[in-house]
Scaffold this active site. Structure first.
Site, PDB file in Angstrom:
ATOM      1  CB  SER A 104       0.633   5.806  -1.125  1.00 30.00           C
ATOM      2  OG  SER A 104       1.888   5.677  -0.479  1.00 30.00           O
ATOM      3  CB  VAL A 107      -0.973  -0.007   1.199  1.00 32.01           C
ATOM      4  CG1 VAL A 107      -1.829   1.253   1.198  1.00 32.01           C
ATOM      5  CG2 VAL A 107      -1.863  -1.245   1.137  1.00 32.01           C
ATOM      6  CE1 TYR A 108       5.607   5.476   2.572  1.00 32.00           C
ATOM      7  CE2 TYR A 108       7.162   4.205   1.265  1.00 32.00           C
ATOM      8  CZ  TYR A 108       6.835   5.355   1.953  1.00 32.00           C
ATOM      9  OH  TYR A 108       7.739   6.387   2.014  1.00 32.00           O
ATOM     10  CB  SER A 109       4.874   0.175  -3.152  1.00 33.10           C
ATOM     11  OG  SER A 109       6.024  -0.235  -2.454  1.00 33.10           O
TER      12      SER A 109
END
Length: 242
Positions: free
Chosen positions: A156, A152-154
């Site tokens: 974003s 999810v960080y990637s």
């Protein structure tokens, strides 16, 4: 010739620690006027007291649209203009998506993406009116490399990269530069590193960058002549495990 930053008005989000605080220290030395924005007001006041610069401290949550509007309005009221936006605030959560807290993950996505979009949208009108401005987004190597441990960080940061690449072209004729800094691991609170000695050891191992490394890269980007745009600046520690 490098561009002078003297008297430039800079909004820094996520200014209470890490890259944001390092940028505040370095840009104060360049003669900038600073609007420091984050949730931890006491930390920002302590930082402002250390700086030989005119500072405005604004409490702001990047998931709250009203806070972002107030941040920009307060800066314009105090300084009369916004020359630079450092959209730096962000959250980092890694782990298996299926096992993760979906509320925490979606909040991270909103902060990392929506916060950048709203901040940029809020400053663009005044930058257009003065026919100049710089927007720099703190992205990540995760924006260009799919990192399996942080889906999810990637996602974003990939969204942020696409935003920078496209909006840059939309605003180029208005005298506004849109750029991103994409570092690898940075030894700071986002990586759960708080102790200065521990941070120093991580940098000396060459496994992490320092927040100051990132601030110096941002200064380089901002100080290029106006005909030069550093669209993406990717930084990695010497020992890269990404």
């Amino acid at each position: 010739m490098p561009e002078s930053l003297t008297d430039k008005v800079v909004i820094i989000t996520g200014a209470s620690s890490g890259i944001g605080a390092a940028c505040a220290r370095l840009l104060a030395q360049q003669g900038c006027k600073l609007a420091l924005a984050a949730r931890r007001v006491d930390d920002m006041h302590a930082l402002a007291d250390q700086l030989a610069a005119e500072c405005l401290v604004v409490e702001a949550d990047m998931t709250a649209p009203a806070d972002i509007s107030n941040m920009v309005d307060s800066t314009l009221e105090r300084f009369g203009r916004v020359d630079i936006l450092l959209a730096n605030a962000g959250v980092y959560i890694r782990g298996q998506f299926a096992d993760g807290d979906i509320e925490g993950l979606t909040r991270m996505f909103r902060l990392n993406v929506d916060g950048v979009l709203r901040c940029a949208h809020a400053v663009i009108p005044s930058m257009k009116a003065q026919a100049s401005g710089d927007i720099i987004v703190t992205s990540s190597i995760a924006g260009t490399t799919d990192i399996v441990g942080e889906p999810v960080y990637s996602a974003s940061k990939n969204a942020v990269q696409t935003f920078v690449h496209t909006v840059r072209r939309q605003l180029a004729g208005d005298g506004i530069r849109v750029m991103s800094l994409a570092p690898g691991p940075v030894a700071n609170p986002m990586q759960n590193l708080f102790d200065p000695a521990e941070i120093q050891r991580a940098v000396e191992r060459q496994s992490h960058l320092s927040s100051e490394d990132c601030a110096e890269a941002i200064l380089f980007m901002l100080s290029r002549p106006r005909h030069v745009t550093i669209r993406d600046l990717v930084m990695l520690p010497q020992i890269d495990r990404v």
